[in-house]
Design a protein around this motif. Structure first.
Motif, PDB file in Angstrom:
ATOM      1  N   MET A  17      12.858  16.890   4.157  1.00  0.00           N
ATOM      2  CA  MET A  17      12.696  16.551   5.575  1.00  0.00           C
ATOM      3  C   MET A  17      11.269  16.773   6.061  1.00  0.00           C
ATOM      4  O   MET A  17      10.685  15.928   6.752  1.00  0.00           O
ATOM      5  N   THR A  18      10.693  17.923   5.709  1.00  0.00           N
ATOM      6  CA  THR A  18       9.318  18.188   6.142  1.00  0.00           C
ATOM      7  C   THR A  18       8.338  17.215   5.494  1.00  0.00           C
ATOM      8  O   THR A  18       7.343  16.821   6.112  1.00  0.00           O
ATOM      9  N   ALA A  19       8.625  16.818   4.261  1.00  0.00           N
ATOM     10  CA  ALA A  19       7.746  15.868   3.571  1.00  0.00           C
ATOM     11  C   ALA A  19       7.833  14.475   4.184  1.00  0.00           C
ATOM     12  O   ALA A  19       6.834  13.749   4.226  1.00  0.00           O
ATOM     13  N   MET A  20       9.005  14.082   4.653  1.00  0.00           N
ATOM     14  CA  MET A  20       9.133  12.795   5.326  1.00  0.00           C
ATOM     15  C   MET A  20       8.254  12.772   6.580  1.00  0.00           C
ATOM     16  O   MET A  20       7.571  11.780   6.860  1.00  0.00           O
ATOM     17  N   ALA A  21       8.275  13.864   7.334  1.00  0.00           N
ATOM     18  CA  ALA A  21       7.436  13.952   8.523  1.00  0.00           C
ATOM     19  C   ALA A  21       5.955  13.936   8.146  1.00  0.00           C
ATOM     20  O   ALA A  21       5.148  13.199   8.733  1.00  0.00           O
ATOM     21  N   LEU A  22       5.604  14.743   7.154  1.00  0.00           N
ATOM     22  CA  LEU A  22       4.208  14.809   6.721  1.00  0.00           C
ATOM     23  C   LEU A  22       3.738  13.482   6.143  1.00  0.00           C
ATOM     24  O   LEU A  22       2.607  13.045   6.391  1.00  0.00           O
ATOM     25  N   GLY A  23       4.610  12.819   5.361  1.00  0.00           N
ATOM     26  CA  GLY A  23       4.236  11.554   4.746  1.00  0.00           C
ATOM     27  C   GLY A  23       3.901  10.487   5.767  1.00  0.00           C
ATOM     28  O   GLY A  23       3.002   9.666   5.561  1.00  0.00           O
ATOM     29  N   GLY A  24       4.634  10.469   6.891  1.00  0.00           N
ATOM     30  CA  GLY A  24       4.320   9.520   7.947  1.00  0.00           C
ATOM     31  C   GLY A  24       2.957   9.764   8.550  1.00  0.00           C
ATOM     32  O   GLY A  24       2.188   8.824   8.813  1.00  0.00           O
ATOM     33  N   ILE A  25       2.640  11.037   8.758  1.00  0.00           N
ATOM     34  CA  ILE A  25       1.332  11.384   9.330  1.00  0.00           C
ATOM     35  C   ILE A  25       0.212  11.093   8.351  1.00  0.00           C
ATOM     36  O   ILE A  25      -0.832  10.545   8.710  1.00  0.00           O
ATOM     37  N   PRO A  79       4.361   0.967  16.123  1.00  0.00           N
ATOM     38  CA  PRO A  79       3.591   2.177  15.795  1.00  0.00           C
ATOM     39  C   PRO A  79       4.152   3.449  16.419  1.00  0.00           C
ATOM     40  O   PRO A  79       4.014   4.533  15.839  1.00  0.00           O
ATOM     41  N   SER A  80       4.790   3.350  17.591  1.00  0.00           N
ATOM     42  CA  SER A  80       5.330   4.553  18.226  1.00  0.00           C
ATOM     43  C   SER A  80       6.458   5.170  17.405  1.00  0.00           C
ATOM     44  O   SER A  80       6.686   6.384  17.442  1.00  0.00           O
ATOM     45  N   TRP A  81       7.174   4.339  16.647  1.00  0.00           N
ATOM     46  CA  TRP A  81       8.285   4.847  15.838  1.00  0.00           C
ATOM     47  C   TRP A  81       7.810   5.817  14.756  1.00  0.00           C
ATOM     48  O   TRP A  81       8.590   6.640  14.285  1.00  0.00           O
ATOM     49  N   VAL A  82       6.564   5.700  14.360  1.00  0.00           N
ATOM     50  CA  VAL A  82       6.027   6.631  13.366  1.00  0.00           C
ATOM     51  C   VAL A  82       6.188   8.062  13.846  1.00  0.00           C
ATOM     52  O   VAL A  82       6.696   8.949  13.135  1.00  0.00           O
ATOM     53  N   PHE A  83       5.809   8.321  15.096  1.00  0.00           N
ATOM     54  CA  PHE A  83       5.852   9.686  15.625  1.00  0.00           C
ATOM     55  C   PHE A  83       7.256  10.081  16.068  1.00  0.00           C
ATOM     56  O   PHE A  83       7.602  11.268  16.048  1.00  0.00           O
ATOM     57  N   VAL A  84       8.081   9.099  16.463  1.00  0.00           N
ATOM     58  CA  VAL A  84       9.483   9.401  16.741  1.00  0.00           C
ATOM     59  C   VAL A  84      10.169   9.911  15.472  1.00  0.00           C
ATOM     60  O   VAL A  84      10.878  10.927  15.491  1.00  0.00           O
ATOM     61  N   CYS A  85       9.945   9.215  14.371  1.00  0.00           N
ATOM     62  CA  CYS A  85      10.532   9.634  13.093  1.00  0.00           C
ATOM     63  C   CYS A  85      10.007  10.994  12.659  1.00  0.00           C
ATOM     64  O   CYS A  85      10.765  11.821  12.123  1.00  0.00           O
ATOM     65  N   VAL A  86       8.720  11.254  12.887  1.00  0.00           N
ATOM     66  CA  VAL A  86       8.148  12.564  12.543  1.00  0.00           C
ATOM     67  C   VAL A  86       8.889  13.672  13.279  1.00  0.00           C
ATOM     68  O   VAL A  86       9.284  14.691  12.687  1.00  0.00           O
ATOM     69  N   GLY A  87       9.115  13.490  14.584  1.00  0.00           N
ATOM     70  CA  GLY A  87       9.826  14.486  15.371  1.00  0.00           C
ATOM     71  C   GLY A  87      11.256  14.686  14.903  1.00  0.00           C
ATOM     72  O   GLY A  87      11.751  15.816  14.811  1.00  0.00           O
ATOM     73  N   VAL A  88      11.947  13.596  14.578  1.00  0.00           N
ATOM     74  CA  VAL A  88      13.338  13.674  14.118  1.00  0.00           C
ATOM     75  C   VAL A  88      13.432  14.439  12.802  1.00  0.00           C
ATOM     76  O   VAL A  88      14.306  15.311  12.630  1.00  0.00           O
ATOM     77  N   LEU A  91       7.252   4.144   2.203  1.00  0.00           N
ATOM     78  CA  LEU A  91       8.063   2.923   2.269  1.00  0.00           C
ATOM     79  C   LEU A  91       8.669   2.756   3.662  1.00  0.00           C
ATOM     80  O   LEU A  91       8.645   1.671   4.245  1.00  0.00           O
ATOM     81  N   LEU A  92       9.225   3.842   4.201  1.00  0.00           N
ATOM     82  CA  LEU A  92       9.819   3.788   5.530  1.00  0.00           C
ATOM     83  C   LEU A  92       8.771   3.488   6.600  1.00  0.00           C
ATOM     84  O   LEU A  92       8.928   2.563   7.410  1.00  0.00           O
ATOM     85  N   PHE A  93       7.697   4.259   6.588  1.00  0.00           N
ATOM     86  CA  PHE A  93       6.697   4.105   7.639  1.00  0.00           C
ATOM     87  C   PHE A  93       5.868   2.832   7.458  1.00  0.00           C
ATOM     88  O   PHE A  93       5.392   2.251   8.436  1.00  0.00           O
ATOM     89  N   GLY A  94       5.710   2.386   6.220  1.00  0.00           N
ATOM     90  CA  GLY A  94       5.032   1.110   5.995  1.00  0.00           C
ATOM     91  C   GLY A  94       5.830  -0.041   6.576  1.00  0.00           C
ATOM     92  O   GLY A  94       5.271  -0.967   7.187  1.00  0.00           O
ATOM     93  N   LEU A 103       0.833  -1.199   0.000  1.00  0.00           N
ATOM     94  CA  LEU A 103       0.000   0.000   0.000  1.00  0.00           C
ATOM     95  C   LEU A 103       0.869   1.250   0.000  1.00  0.00           C
ATOM     96  O   LEU A 103       0.587   2.225  -0.713  1.00  0.00           O
ATOM     97  N   GLY A 104       1.951   1.218   0.786  1.00  0.00           N
ATOM     98  CA  GLY A 104       2.867   2.354   0.804  1.00  0.00           C
ATOM     99  C   GLY A 104       3.513   2.593  -0.545  1.00  0.00           C
ATOM    100  O   GLY A 104       3.766   3.742  -0.925  1.00  0.00           O
ATOM    101  N   LEU A 105       3.760   1.510  -1.296  1.00  0.00           N
ATOM    102  CA  LEU A 105       4.364   1.650  -2.623  1.00  0.00           C
ATOM    103  C   LEU A 105       3.454   2.435  -3.567  1.00  0.00           C
ATOM    104  O   LEU A 105       3.944   3.186  -4.421  1.00  0.00           O
ATOM    105  N   LEU A 106       2.149   2.296  -3.417  1.00  0.00           N
ATOM    106  CA  LEU A 106       1.218   3.075  -4.240  1.00  0.00           C
ATOM    107  C   LEU A 106       1.446   4.569  -4.030  1.00  0.00           C
ATOM    108  O   LEU A 106       1.478   5.355  -4.989  1.00  0.00           O
ATOM    109  N   MET A 107       1.587   4.957  -2.765  1.00  0.00           N
ATOM    110  CA  MET A 107       1.843   6.364  -2.468  1.00  0.00           C
ATOM    111  C   MET A 107       3.218   6.787  -2.985  1.00  0.00           C
ATOM    112  O   MET A 107       3.388   7.898  -3.502  1.00  0.00           O
ATOM    113  N   SER A 108       4.189   5.891  -2.852  1.00  0.00           N
ATOM    114  CA  SER A 108       5.540   6.215  -3.316  1.00  0.00           C
ATOM    115  C   SER A 108       5.568   6.434  -4.826  1.00  0.00           C
ATOM    116  O   SER A 108       6.206   7.372  -5.317  1.00  0.00           O
ATOM    117  N   VAL A 109       4.875   5.586  -5.571  1.00  0.00           N
ATOM    118  CA  VAL A 109       4.818   5.730  -7.024  1.00  0.00           C
ATOM    119  C   VAL A 109       4.198   7.075  -7.401  1.00  0.00           C
ATOM    120  O   VAL A 109       4.685   7.784  -8.302  1.00  0.00           O
TER     121      VAL A 109
END
Length: 420
Positions: A241-249, A386-395, A375-378, A61-67
């Motif tokens: 960087m901001t898109a990586m955070a937004l993409g996870g959310i 699941p907690s790593w999603v928000f850790v990565c967003v903060g980083v 891809l990363l968050f998937g 499913l994440g690959l669909l968004m990545s494409v």
């Protein structure tokens, strides 16, 4: 010396557009932008239905968004050059048309490759919006109102993000996911009609040949010289960087909140919607803040520092569903405050007469980040963290601060050299 002024025909001069004209241009561009962002979310809210219908993993499913965002990123870097050659309005119409066709293709998909093809077509349509939108705003809106124009532009995008889950999930719940996608196809069709009716207000005209003296003055015109500026690539890194955070959310915040806090899918989706609505409100405040300063990197730094801290608190899983909802809203509001300052920071860093190209290259960083994030968050969700999603967003938000500060410093240094 006189050649510096024609580059900004909408500056505060007697020929500057009146308020009503500016408001019309800002509104039309904003509506188009909202549809672009709506289609960022054309698949993510339907993941539960698509996962079951096609027996897909979170990574698939994440690959669909990545494409979607890979195509959009590549196309966006190229679209800036096309905008500077053919004109922003024509390119914008092409993009809106692609979005309508992509929704129809996705609605009729009967295999995973068809979903990938629909995502690619939607990404192609999305690729033209930022170069087209910002070129139109810079050429058709008074300079004094550009800060507010960028603020409304950002707000409209966030409203598109917020509306997509409500629209798609509601229709899919009552009917099915195919009906939801088919209904979504009518939104860009309506926008296409609206833009065509008011084409006179948006058409920046066909690019004309530049006088020899102007060519000598602006050697970057028609070349890649602007790519040598470190500030351009720092802006690219900032968007990544901001898109990586937004993409996870965007992609997995609902699933993460469901696992981390035991929230229902409907409640978790509401938390995401709250994030986007709060982000839109933050952009409104951010527009006023950005209009009163030239130190846009400082506003970004303060906003993302607080947002990153709240993301780490959210990752702790402490408290209940109500606290999670509040934290999502606060993160969205702080992230939104940075939006208008971000756009003006890029405008200050860009060389003159390369608007479409600079915005195209810089905003491809947004698509690059949104392509990598699913891809990363998937993978994180498939690993049951699941907690790593928000850790990565903060980083990623903290890393964005570093790039913004570097862009601001580089721009101020360049201005000092030019003034000397």
């Amino acid at each position: 010396m006189s050649t510096a002024q024609p580059a900004m025909p909408t500056a505060s001069t007697p020929s500057a557009p009146h308020l009503r004209h500016d408001a019309l241009v800002i509104t039309l561009v904003g509506v188009a932008h909202s549809i672009s962002h709506f289609f960022h979310m054309i698949l993510a809210p339907l993941f539960p239905w698509l996962k079951e219908a096609f027996a897909l993993s979170y990574s698939e499913l994440g690959l669909l968004m990545s494409v979607f965002f890979i195509v959009s990123g590549i196309g966006q870097a190229s679209a800036g050059f096309v905008v500077d050659k053919l004109g922003a309005f024509k390119v914008l119409l092409f993009g809106v048309s692609c979005l309508a066709l992509s929704a129809l293709l996705l609605a009729s998909a009967h295999s995973y490759p068809m979903l990938l093809a629909g995502a690619m077509l939607a990404g192609l349509g999305n690729s033209v919006f930022h170069p087209s939108d910002y070129t139109i705003l810079n050429k058709k809106v008074s300079t004094a109102r550009l800060g507010y124009a960028f603020s409304i532009h950002g707000i409209s995008g966030n409203l598109g993000w917020a509306a997509a889950p409500v629209f798609l999930v509601s229709i899919a719940g009552f009917y099915d996911w195919r009906t939801a996608l088919f209904a979504a196809a009518f939104l860009p069709i309506a926008v296409l009609i609206l833009l065509f009716v008011y084409r006179a207000a948006l058409d920046t005209g066909s690019p004309t040949a530049v006088a020899p003296s102007a060519v000598t003055q602006n050697s970057a015109e028609g070349s890649l010289d602007f790519l040598r500026l470190p500030a351009v690539w720092m802006c690219f890194a900032f968007f990544f960087m901001t898109a990586m955070a937004l993409g996870g959310i965007q992609s997995f915040s609902a699933a993460s909140l469901h696992d981390l806090y035991g929230m229902s899918l409907a409640w978790a989706t509401s938390a995401y919607t709250g994030y986007m609505l709060a982000s839109a409100a933050g952009m409104l405040l951010g527009g006023f803040l950005a209009a009163k300063t030239t130190h846009h990197d400082k506003i970004i730094a303060y906003a993302f520092t607080f947002a990153g801290c709240m993301a780490l608190l959210l990752a702790s899983g402490s408290g209940g569903a109500w606290l999670a909802l509040v934290l999502m809203v606060v993160i969205g509001f702080c992230s939104g405050i940075a939006g208008p300052s971000r756009d003006l920071m890029i405008r200050a860093a860009a060389p003159s007469n390369a608007t479409g190209r600079v915005y195209g290259v810089v905003y491809s960083g947004l698509d690059s980040g949104l392509a990598c994030a699913p891809l990363l968050f998937g993978a994180v969700m498939d690993a049951h963290h699941p907690s790593w999603v928000f850790v990565c967003v903060g980083v990623f938000q903290v890393l964005a601060i570093l790039t913004a500060v570097n862009v601001g410093s580089a721009t101020r240094a360049r201005n000092l050299v030019s003034a000397a």
